[in-house]
Design a protein around this motif. Structure first.
Motif, mmCIF file in Angstrom:
data_model
loop_
_atom_site.group_PDB
_atom_site.id
_atom_site.type_symbol
_atom_site.label_atom_id
_atom_site.label_comp_id
_atom_site.label_asym_id
_atom_site.label_seq_id
_atom_site.Cartn_x
_atom_site.Cartn_y
_atom_site.Cartn_z
ATOM 1 N N GLY A 39 0.186 2.987 9.005
ATOM 2 C CA GLY A 39 1.442 3.431 9.613
ATOM 3 C C GLY A 39 2.629 3.224 8.676
ATOM 4 O O GLY A 39 3.545 4.039 8.618
ATOM 5 N N HIS A 40 2.603 2.121 7.914
ATOM 6 C CA HIS A 40 3.690 1.898 6.941
ATOM 7 C C HIS A 40 3.718 3.026 5.912
ATOM 8 O O HIS A 40 4.778 3.405 5.436
ATOM 9 C CB HIS A 40 3.479 0.557 6.218
ATOM 10 C CG HIS A 40 3.771 -0.627 7.081
ATOM 11 N ND1 HIS A 40 3.258 -1.880 6.830
ATOM 12 C CD2 HIS A 40 4.522 -0.756 8.209
ATOM 13 C CE1 HIS A 40 3.682 -2.728 7.751
ATOM 14 N NE2 HIS A 40 4.446 -2.055 8.602
ATOM 15 N N ALA A 41 2.571 3.515 5.590
ATOM 16 C CA ALA A 41 2.522 4.592 4.591
ATOM 17 C C ALA A 41 2.996 5.918 5.169
ATOM 18 O O ALA A 41 3.719 6.663 4.504
ATOM 19 C CB ALA A 41 1.103 4.732 4.034
ATOM 20 N N ILE A 42 2.612 6.207 6.405
ATOM 21 C CA ILE A 42 2.876 7.578 6.894
ATOM 22 C C ILE A 42 3.891 7.682 8.042
ATOM 23 O O ILE A 42 4.380 8.768 8.315
ATOM 24 C CB ILE A 42 1.560 8.273 7.333
ATOM 25 C CG1 ILE A 42 0.903 7.516 8.481
ATOM 26 C CG2 ILE A 42 0.612 8.445 6.169
ATOM 27 C CD1 ILE A 42 -0.205 8.306 9.138
ATOM 28 N N ILE A 71 5.601 6.176 -3.619
ATOM 29 C CA ILE A 71 4.167 6.513 -3.590
ATOM 30 C C ILE A 71 3.323 5.296 -3.994
ATOM 31 O O ILE A 71 2.222 5.096 -3.464
ATOM 32 C CB ILE A 71 3.851 7.761 -4.464
ATOM 33 C CG1 ILE A 71 2.461 8.321 -4.134
ATOM 34 C CG2 ILE A 71 3.932 7.474 -5.941
ATOM 35 C CD1 ILE A 71 2.318 8.848 -2.743
ATOM 36 N N VAL A 72 3.866 4.481 -4.891
ATOM 37 C CA VAL A 72 3.141 3.257 -5.259
ATOM 38 C C VAL A 72 3.058 2.327 -4.039
ATOM 39 O O VAL A 72 2.008 1.734 -3.768
ATOM 40 C CB VAL A 72 3.823 2.549 -6.458
ATOM 41 C CG1 VAL A 72 3.285 1.134 -6.647
ATOM 42 C CG2 VAL A 72 3.601 3.346 -7.735
ATOM 43 N N MET A 73 4.160 2.231 -3.292
ATOM 44 C CA MET A 73 4.151 1.399 -2.087
ATOM 45 C C MET A 73 3.185 1.960 -1.038
ATOM 46 O O MET A 73 2.498 1.197 -0.343
ATOM 47 C CB MET A 73 5.564 1.303 -1.494
ATOM 48 C CG MET A 73 6.515 0.470 -2.324
ATOM 49 S SD MET A 73 5.936 -1.221 -2.553
ATOM 50 C CE MET A 73 6.441 -1.965 -1.020
ATOM 51 N N ALA A 74 3.147 3.283 -0.937
ATOM 52 C CA ALA A 74 2.197 3.894 0.003
ATOM 53 C C ALA A 74 0.770 3.497 -0.374
ATOM 54 O O ALA A 74 -0.029 3.089 0.485
ATOM 55 C CB ALA A 74 2.357 5.414 0.001
ATOM 56 N N ALA A 75 0.471 3.600 -1.660
ATOM 57 C CA ALA A 75 -0.881 3.236 -2.117
ATOM 58 C C ALA A 75 -1.148 1.753 -1.887
ATOM 59 O O ALA A 75 -2.253 1.365 -1.487
ATOM 60 C CB ALA A 75 -1.036 3.578 -3.596
ATOM 61 N N ASN A 76 -0.118 0.928 -2.127
ATOM 62 C CA ASN A 76 -0.289 -0.511 -1.886
ATOM 63 C C ASN A 76 -0.655 -0.777 -0.429
ATOM 64 O O ASN A 76 -1.532 -1.577 -0.133
ATOM 65 C CB ASN A 76 1.017 -1.255 -2.199
ATOM 66 C CG ASN A 76 1.192 -1.500 -3.679
ATOM 67 O OD1 ASN A 76 0.267 -1.297 -4.456
ATOM 68 N ND2 ASN A 76 2.377 -1.909 -4.083
ATOM 69 N N HIS A 77 0.047 -0.097 0.462
ATOM 70 C CA HIS A 77 -0.184 -0.378 1.888
ATOM 71 C C HIS A 77 -1.531 0.177 2.364
ATOM 72 O O HIS A 77 -2.150 -0.418 3.252
ATOM 73 C CB HIS A 77 0.996 0.129 2.729
ATOM 74 C CG HIS A 77 2.117 -0.862 2.713
ATOM 75 N ND1 HIS A 77 2.411 -1.687 3.771
ATOM 76 C CD2 HIS A 77 2.971 -1.207 1.716
ATOM 77 C CE1 HIS A 77 3.414 -2.484 3.430
ATOM 78 N NE2 HIS A 77 3.788 -2.197 2.191
#
Lengths: 241, 382
Positions: A32-35, A97-103
């Motif tokens: 959910g944090h990512a999207i 996008i890096v944070m999305a991948a991290n999450h």
């Protein structure tokens, strides 16, 4: 009997609408944090959403730069495009996008992660590379433009910037097979979103949009475990790491 | 809000720092030295061999490997354990952690690679689209044998008015792509461009001509010396003695017995006052060419003192020493011959005052044989 059926139907509807006390899995909150949303982004939107918004802004700034013959205007808009692409303070495409991948990776390492998420997370993390690569290149070209002494000199870089910012959003066709984003090294945010949505579609138990309270109150304990802050401090928590 | 953001970035940063720390301490999967693992790991392995089906030794090996950053090696141990105990949460959590660390390493490697790849693409773009030769060099540093990059560098050089340099690069491209007609035609075009510059160098007498001489210079070509000498002459006439001297020095390196170049070097080292090792060595060899061996020896010795590793300097000093000895002999011989001639005249025409002072001189003057013996003595004294 009719009353009973009605009650069951009402309860079912309430359940479907999210009126349930059962919390989402930790893995799903990370997804959910990512999207969907996270309290740290400028609009408290999901990291991928931020990346998409900033990517669109970069395209627009570059378009304005490309349409101008005034060096000052070109430089100003290219600087803005670079900031939309790579800015730690204002969540550029790269940071988002890096944070999305991290999450998504956090999701995969949560105790309640499904095998699906565990398998998909490293693939997604690997597939963001091309977008990050373009961000780095946009940065370098931005410096070229900043150092340019004429609109003509800047023009070459601006053309490239236009292609790169657009590709970051919609992907490119580097291998010339006629299909944009046919392989990961052509991916833009459109393809990355599709990949995440495909992962989510495979989830079992099914992924449902995570309510904001859970999104904003997931914290990590010193022992590395993720829990919900029952005091609802919106992630603004001293004592938790 | 700000604190939360800081917290999130701190998390990312901590992951990055963790990775750096692991890399620094040799704990990455790639640097995990399985042959030189510490005693804790080997002891744990030994215990596992003794009891391969026990959970505790399985966990001990996994923990020891994870502590050493050997995540890749820990994964099969944990998988084997899970095959025996699929419900073990201890094995599951460790496997998840080990896999997570491996993925994280790959993730950061990917980000690092992205930076390098972007730098390469940037250099390629500047090389191909802006004819930026230094960007070509940067790109070729990463991909030295990429024929398209080599061609792009040739194009950039040709575009920048350096056809001679372009020819060398196209020749390299031709060696990489022997049957490529495109390279051949680019080579031919660069040769034509160079010929035009040679004509300009030889036919004009302005700054453009001097630049043309430089741009036409092709190492190892038959006209290399002539172009350098011509450039020197042009620069000298244009009032650029320092640059002229450089051109003449370069010409002198190729051919050391050209008197016009030697004269120019001697004159220009005098007028510019240049006394670096290269200039002194060139001055020395030029003086040798001009038959001024004693001065040559002095200049070459100075050059040797400044730069003992200067190419050929030892040989040049030795040549100058020999030439100086010969010169001294000649001078002595000439002086003796003059003295003999003068004495003969004096003998024939009447006694001079000096001759009158020395009975020996009078005796020498009277005998040609004695004159030769004096020569011999002088030679021996050297």
């Amino acid at each position: 009997m009719k009353r009973l059926v009605a009650l069951v139907m009402v309860l079912s509807l309430l359940g479907a609408a999210g009126c349930t006390s059962r919390p989402p899995t930790i893995a799903h909150v990370h997804i959910g944090h990512a999207i969907t949303g996270v309290h740290v982004t400028p609009n408290q939107e999901g990291y991928l959403v931020t990346a998409e918004r900033r990517g669109g802004e970069a395209v627009e700034f570059t378009r304005v730069a490309a349409g101008s013959t005034d060096l000052a205007v070109i430089k100003q808009n290219v600087a803005a495009a670079v900031k939309a692409t790579d800015s730690e303070n204002e969540f550029g495409v790269k940071q988002a996008i890096v944070m999305a991948a991290n999450h998504i990776t956090f999701a995969a390492t949560s105790d309640d992660a499904t095998v699906n998420v565990q398998q998909a997370a490293p693939i997604f993390a690997a597939h963001i590379t091309r977008v990050v690569e373009r961000c780095e290149l946009i940065d370098l070209l931005g410096k070229d433009v900043a150092a340019s002494t004429s609109a003509q000199e800047a023009g070459v870089s601006v053309v490239e910037l236009g292609k790169l910012t657009q590709a970051n959003v919609s992907g490119d066709d580097a291998n010339g097979d006629g299909v944009v984003g046919s392989i990961p090294s052509e991916y833009g945010l459109v393809q990355l979103r599709k990949e995440l949505e495909a992962m989510i579609a495979r989830e079992n138990p099914r992924y449902v949009t995570v309510p904001q309270w859970y999104l904003f109150n997931l914290v990590r304990l010193p022992n590395g475990r993720w829990v919900f802050d029952k005091l609802g401090r919106g992630g603004n928590i001293d004592g938790y790491k | 809000m700000a604190i939360s953001r800081a917290l999130t970035f701190a998390l990312v940063l901590s992951l990055a720092l963790l990775r750096t720390a692991l890399a620094d301490s040799g704990h990455t999967a790639t640097s995990c030295q399985i042959d030189s693992l510490p005693k804790t790991v080997t002891d744990a392995w030994a215990a596992l061999k003794r009891s391969p089906n026990e959970l505790e030794p399985q966990l001990a090996v996994a923990d020891a490997l994870i502590d050493q950053g050997c995540y890749k090696e820990a994964v099969p141990v944990l998988e084997a354990g899970l095959a025996q105990r699929p419900r073990s949460s201890e094995l599951q959590s460790r496997l998840r952690a080990a896999r997570s660390m491996l993925n994280e390493e790959h993730f950061f490697e990917g980000l690092g690679t992205a930076q390098e790849a972007a730098r390469l693409q940037h250099s390629v773009m500047r090389c191909t689209k802006l004819a930026d030769v230094s960007a070509c060099d940067d790109a070729l540093h990463i991909k030295p044998d990429d024929p398209q990059l080599v061609i792009a560098k040739g194009d950039a050089l040709a575009h920048g008015g350096r056809p001679a340099d372009a020819i060398l690069i196209y020749l390299r491209a031709a060696s990489l792509l022997p049957s490529d007609d495109g390279v051949k035609s680019k080579l031919a075009a660069a040769e034509s461009q160079r010929e035009a510059l040679v004509s300009q160098c030889e036919g004009n007498a302005d700054t453009g001509a001097a630049d043309a001489c430089q741009a036409a210079l092709l190492r190892g070509s038959q006209d290399e010396f002539a172009l350098l000498r011509r450039r020197g002459i042009l620069l000298q006439s244009l009032g650029k003695p320092e640059q002229a001297l450089d051109a003449f020095i370069a010409a002198n390196v190729l051919k050391q017995n050209d008197k016009s170049v030697a004269l120019a070097i001697v004159a220009l080292t005098d007028s510019t006052g240049r006394r670096d090792a290269m200039a002194l060595a060139a001055r020395g060899t030029s003086l040798l060419t001009l038959g001024r061996a004693t001065e040559a020896l002095q200049a070459l010795r100075q050059a040797q003192a400044l730069a003992p590793a200067l190419p050929k300097i030892k040989v040049q000093v030795a040549q100058a020493e020999q030439a100086a000895r010969d010169e001294a002999k000649r001078q002595t011989r000439t002086a003796s011959a003059r003295a003999a001639g003068s004495n003969a005249v004096v003998g024939a025409g009447g006694a001079s005052a000096e001759a009158a002072k020395s009975p020996t001189s009078a005796r020498v003057a009277a005998s040609g044989a004695v004159t030769y013996s004096n020569d011999a003595d002088a030679a021996h004294s050297n």
